[in-house]
Write an enzyme that holds these catalytic residues in place. Structure first.
Site, mmCIF file in Angstrom:
data_model
loop_
_atom_site.group_PDB
_atom_site.id
_atom_site.type_symbol
_atom_site.label_atom_id
_atom_site.label_comp_id
_atom_site.label_asym_id
_atom_site.label_seq_id
_atom_site.Cartn_x
_atom_site.Cartn_y
_atom_site.Cartn_z
ATOM 1 N N HIS A 48 0.895 -1.165 0.035
ATOM 2 C CA HIS A 48 -0.139 0.062 0.071
ATOM 3 C C HIS A 48 0.946 1.226 0.026
ATOM 4 O O HIS A 48 0.585 1.991 -0.998
ATOM 5 C CB HIS A 48 -0.950 -0.061 1.373
ATOM 6 C CG HIS A 48 -1.840 1.230 1.557
ATOM 7 N ND1 HIS A 48 -2.412 1.947 0.612
ATOM 8 C CD2 HIS A 48 -1.575 2.130 2.601
ATOM 9 C CE1 HIS A 48 -2.753 3.017 1.132
ATOM 10 N NE2 HIS A 48 -2.209 3.141 2.317
ATOM 11 N N HIS A 72 3.918 6.725 5.851
ATOM 12 C CA HIS A 72 2.970 7.434 6.283
ATOM 13 C C HIS A 72 2.198 6.463 7.388
ATOM 14 O O HIS A 72 1.444 7.293 8.127
ATOM 15 C CB HIS A 72 2.052 8.002 5.059
ATOM 16 C CG HIS A 72 1.298 7.054 4.579
ATOM 17 N ND1 HIS A 72 1.617 6.200 3.289
ATOM 18 C CD2 HIS A 72 0.182 6.618 4.727
ATOM 19 C CE1 HIS A 72 0.597 5.343 3.137
ATOM 20 N NE2 HIS A 72 -0.414 5.624 3.700
ATOM 21 N N GLU A 76 1.256 5.005 12.807
ATOM 22 C CA GLU A 76 -0.361 4.527 13.025
ATOM 23 C C GLU A 76 -0.451 3.276 13.432
ATOM 24 O O GLU A 76 -1.078 2.578 14.153
ATOM 25 C CB GLU A 76 -1.142 4.932 12.055
ATOM 26 C CG GLU A 76 -2.505 4.942 12.279
ATOM 27 C CD GLU A 76 -3.552 5.427 11.430
ATOM 28 O OE1 GLU A 76 -4.704 4.894 11.261
ATOM 29 O OE2 GLU A 76 -2.966 6.276 10.584
ATOM 30 N N ASP A 77 0.170 2.181 12.481
ATOM 31 C CA ASP A 77 0.221 0.624 12.360
ATOM 32 C C ASP A 77 1.217 0.050 12.627
ATOM 33 O O ASP A 77 1.087 -1.348 12.710
ATOM 34 C CB ASP A 77 -0.486 0.529 10.654
ATOM 35 C CG ASP A 77 -1.650 1.324 10.606
ATOM 36 O OD1 ASP A 77 -2.413 1.255 11.592
ATOM 37 O OD2 ASP A 77 -1.902 1.579 9.273
ATOM 38 N N ASP A 139 -2.835 8.510 -0.788
ATOM 39 C CA ASP A 139 -3.088 7.325 0.107
ATOM 40 C C ASP A 139 -4.823 6.939 -0.145
ATOM 41 O O ASP A 139 -5.179 5.986 -0.276
ATOM 42 C CB ASP A 139 -2.878 7.875 1.351
ATOM 43 C CG ASP A 139 -3.594 6.935 2.390
ATOM 44 O OD1 ASP A 139 -3.115 5.701 2.319
ATOM 45 O OD2 ASP A 139 -4.108 7.209 3.640
ATOM 46 N N ASP A 259 -23.417 19.171 -23.152
ATOM 47 C CA ASP A 259 -21.915 19.162 -22.863
ATOM 48 C C ASP A 259 -21.287 17.901 -22.376
ATOM 49 O O ASP A 259 -20.249 17.633 -21.568
ATOM 50 C CB ASP A 259 -21.407 20.093 -21.910
ATOM 51 C CG ASP A 259 -22.048 19.830 -20.401
ATOM 52 O OD1 ASP A 259 -23.356 19.113 -20.530
ATOM 53 O OD2 ASP A 259 -21.790 20.719 -19.490
#
Length: 742
Positions: A48, A72, A76-77, A139, A259
């Protein structure tokens, strides 16, 4: 999965002097930290951040931004910490990675509040460094591309969040390609049936018209060649979400859309843009009202182009966009195309990244975030963010020629707040193109707006339902709260003055400063407002200022003693609080100094009347009701007995009626009428003939011959009420009419 050297090669294609060591270090660190983690699809989790980095290479971002993309999700993970990233990659990159990290363990009531707080944190990080935005959008794009692997219950929430926040944010930053892909994927999950129908119909229309499109493309290319203009011509088809949104908003069918197909003309210079426009308009007829020049007046996201619609070859309506190659690049990549952080030999910041002039889009975003950050709660922030991002725009001007961009549907009030919060707070009127117009007028492109101001103005709370910008809405809420707080603060000061005087002490605001911590309030105004709202008792303030103070009131008594106490209070109140209304007052009967002036429910204080009402000319008393303000009772009301042992809640009040502003006041009457057809009509006629108003009416008791009614009236004063009662008694349909006092 992309190899380490492949990522470096991607960057080298557009930046030969790439810092390979930084990319290799970030690649290895992120891969090790994510270890054996898996995505919902079963792929290694590290795939990812690697794909996010790949998306940024397509936008030709610098190696620092791509390194941040690789890192990134580490804080967090994984077990990575901000301190560790600071040490390995420097504090600047650590700050960027932390800006992309969601808040955890939020003590918030709702999922919406949690979403809002994470968005607030992200936007504040974006306002400090635009690279946070670019990584976050990349992301989100990769997450949307792999949304099929997410549990079904979660898919819709992610798609809606993308449609509400991230796609409009990409659009506001001028990143049209990113916006269109985010919208298309989100549309597919939010409304799959509509997505399939629109996509199938667009494919069918394209197949039917491809020969016509080729013919128009050749005709345009031939025209430019004839006028010696070097131009590339390419047809384009409207995206499914854009088609669906337009059909919904304007209630159009496919056949009515003019259009669906358009042509983009890309030339070398700005001069060529206008030469191409001249060649087109002198060859084919222009459709009136379909010309926009965003080169002379760029959009706030820096988008520049000329839009026109012509009746072209084969008598087809053809929509054209004419722009330079540089404009085309900015239209596609937005802020990413501005080289804010690319090494171009210009000035650099501390990390060696080039700094160029801030783009209009990014400057707008920073201003918007500053305004949104002033919101009082997370839900307001989320609502106002959506209001700011998800709007088409109109461009208006101040009398001095300053351009103000506003959402479509904006009013002069929005315009005033866009100029400055003080201008909005003091706005009382507006001139649009030299004419005085209502403040609810919807502004149009090119309007010149002049705001009429008054220092005495306080923005009405009702404006909140009229404005469309988040800034205006937040400012009106703030001003309304401040005005209410000021009212309660003034009331609290009067309550404390009376309480201190009753105890033989002198009250000053300065005496509260040393005891704020005891009262658990942050400042003096907070103490006064709490007392005014009834949240803090005046005796508690007294004890805080004078610790040796003793409350000598009797808190309990036998029924007989309580009745005697009530009588004494009532008699005292007759002397202290019985202030006649201005209309009935004689010169010799002046109000007590310091009494609170009462002007009715539309006055300056948080005032309401007891159910039985009170009118100018009545002798009145005010009772502080915690959280709601003052309730006004006639002095003869039996309901006052409930407050006989709470003298700190009694307020010295007086009528202060402004003769220029006519206002009716509430009074309750009981009418016994003959039970016959037409009786109610007779009573209503008497009320109307006396210029009074019936607010509510209820039948209390009905007998074979008589009906007793309770009527809540609105009258001017006591004299007016007595005259009305007298005429009701004289009416042949009425047996009795009297005022109800509790």
């Amino acid at each position: 999965m992309m190899r380490q050297y492949e990522l470096v090669e991607r960057v080298q294609r557009y930046k030969p002097d790439v810092n390979e060591a930084l990319l290799n270090k970030a690649y290895v660190y992120a891969m090790q930290k994510h270890g054996h983690q898996k995505r919902a699809s079963g792929d290694p989790y590290f795939s990812h951040p690697l794909e996010v980095a790949a998306i940024l290479t397509e936008m030709h971002m610098d190696e620092a931004t791509i390194a941040v993309a690789l890192l990134h999700d580490t804080i967090e993970d994984t077990t990575a910490t901000r301190a560790e990233i600071d040490e390995l990659f420097g504090p600047e990159m650590g700050k960027l990675v932390e800006g992309l990290t969601k808040l955890k363990k939020l003590d918030l009531v709702s999922k919406k509040a949690e979403q809002a707080e994470n968005l607030r944190k992200l936007l504040l990080a974006i306002s400090e460094d635009v690279r946070v935005l670019l990584v976050k959008l990349a992301d989100r794009l990769h997450n949307m591309r792999t949304l099929d692997h997410v549990p079904e219950a979660k898919r819709l929430r992610i798609a809606e969040e993308t449609m509400d926040i991230y796609a409009p944010l990409a659009g506001r930053m001028g990143m049209q390609g990113m916006r269109e892909e985010l919208e298309e994927i989100a549309f597919r999950y939010i409304n799959p049936e509509a997505y399939r129908a629109v996509t199938a119909r667009l494919a069918e229309i394209f197949e039917r018209n491809k020969d016509v499109l080729s013919e128009i493309e050749k005709a345009l290319s031939g025209l430019f060649e004839k006028h010696a203009i070097r131009a590339g011509v390419k047809s384009r088809q409207k995206k499914p979400w854009s088609v669906f949104r337009k059909m919904e908003a304007k209630a159009l069918s496919f056949e009515q859309l003019s259009d669906i197909f358009g042509f983009r003309v890309v030339v070398d210079t700005v001069e060529d843009c206008y030469r191409a426009l001249g060649a087109i308009h002198t060859t084919w007829s222009m459709v009136p009202g379909r010309f926009k020049d965003y080169i002379s007046t760029p959009k706030q996201n820096d988008y520049r182009s000329i839009h026109t619609t012509i009746v072209g070859p084969s008598r087809q309506r053809v929509e054209l966009q004419i722009r330079t190659r540089e404009m085309n690049k900015i239209a596609e990549y937005g802020v990413a195309a501005h080289s804010i952080y690319k090494d171009n030999g210009g000035k650099t910041n501390g990390a060696g990244h080039a700094i160029s002039k801030e783009t209009n889009a990014y400057a707008w975003l920073r201003r918007t975030i500053e305004q949104l950050a002033e919101g009082d709660n997370p839900e307001d922030f989320l609502e106002n963010t959506k209001l700011e991002l998800f709007q088409d725009q109109v461009f208006c001007f101040t009398p001095k020629g300053m351009l103000i961009a506003l959402p479509r549907g904006a009013t002069p009030i929005d315009f005033a707040y866009a100029v400055h919060t003080d201008v909005g707070d003091t706005c009382v009127g507006a001139k649009v193109n030299g004419r005085i117009m209502p403040l609810m007028t919807e502004l149009k492109n090119g309007d010149e707006v002049e705001i009429i101001r008054s220092k005495a103005q306080v923005p009405p709370a009702a404006w909140e339902s009229v404005v469309v910008t988040g800034k205006a809405r937040a400012a009106i809420r703030r001003a309304t709260k401040n005005a209410i707080r000021k009212q309660y603060s003034g009331l609290g000061a009067r309550i404390l003055e009376r309480a201190f005087e009753r105890a033989g002490k002198t009250f000053t605001k300065e005496s509260l400063k040393p005891v704020l911590h005891r009262l658990a309030r942050k400042d003096i105004e907070d103490v006064l407002a709490s007392v005014g709202r009834g949240e803090l008792a005046s005796t508690d303030v007294m004890k805080a200022v004078y610790p040796d103070y003793k409350d000598e009131r009797v808190t309990s008594a036998a029924p007989k003693q309580r009745e005697e106490g009530w009588s004494k209070i009532r008699n005292a109140a007759g002397m202290l609080f019985q202030i006649p209304g201005r209309a009935a007052r004689k010169d010799k009967d002046q109000p007590r100094d310091g009494a609170v002036p009462i002007r009715g429910v539309r006055g300056d204080l948080p005032v309401r009347f007891a159910p039985e009402g009170a009118v100018p000319g009545d002798r009145i008393v005010g009772i502080v009701q915690p959280g709601t303000g003052i309730t006004i009772y006639p002095i003869q009301s039996p309901a006052l007995q409930a407050f006989d042992d709470q003298p700190e809640r009694w307020i010295d009040v007086r009528w202060d009626i402004d003769e220029r502003t006519k206002e009716r006041f509430p009074a309750r009457v009981s009418v016994t009428a003959i039970n016959a057809p037409g009786s109610l009509a007779d009573i209503a006629q008497v009320v109307a003939a006396n210029d009074a108003n019936i607010h509510t009416l209820s039948m209390v008791r009905t007998a074979p011959d008589f009906t007793e009614m309770l009527i809540d009236l609105e009258v001017w004063d006591l004299k007016h009420l007595n005259r009305l009662l007298s005429q009701l008694k004289d009416n042949s349909s009425v047996s009795d009419a009297r005022r109800v006092n509790g």
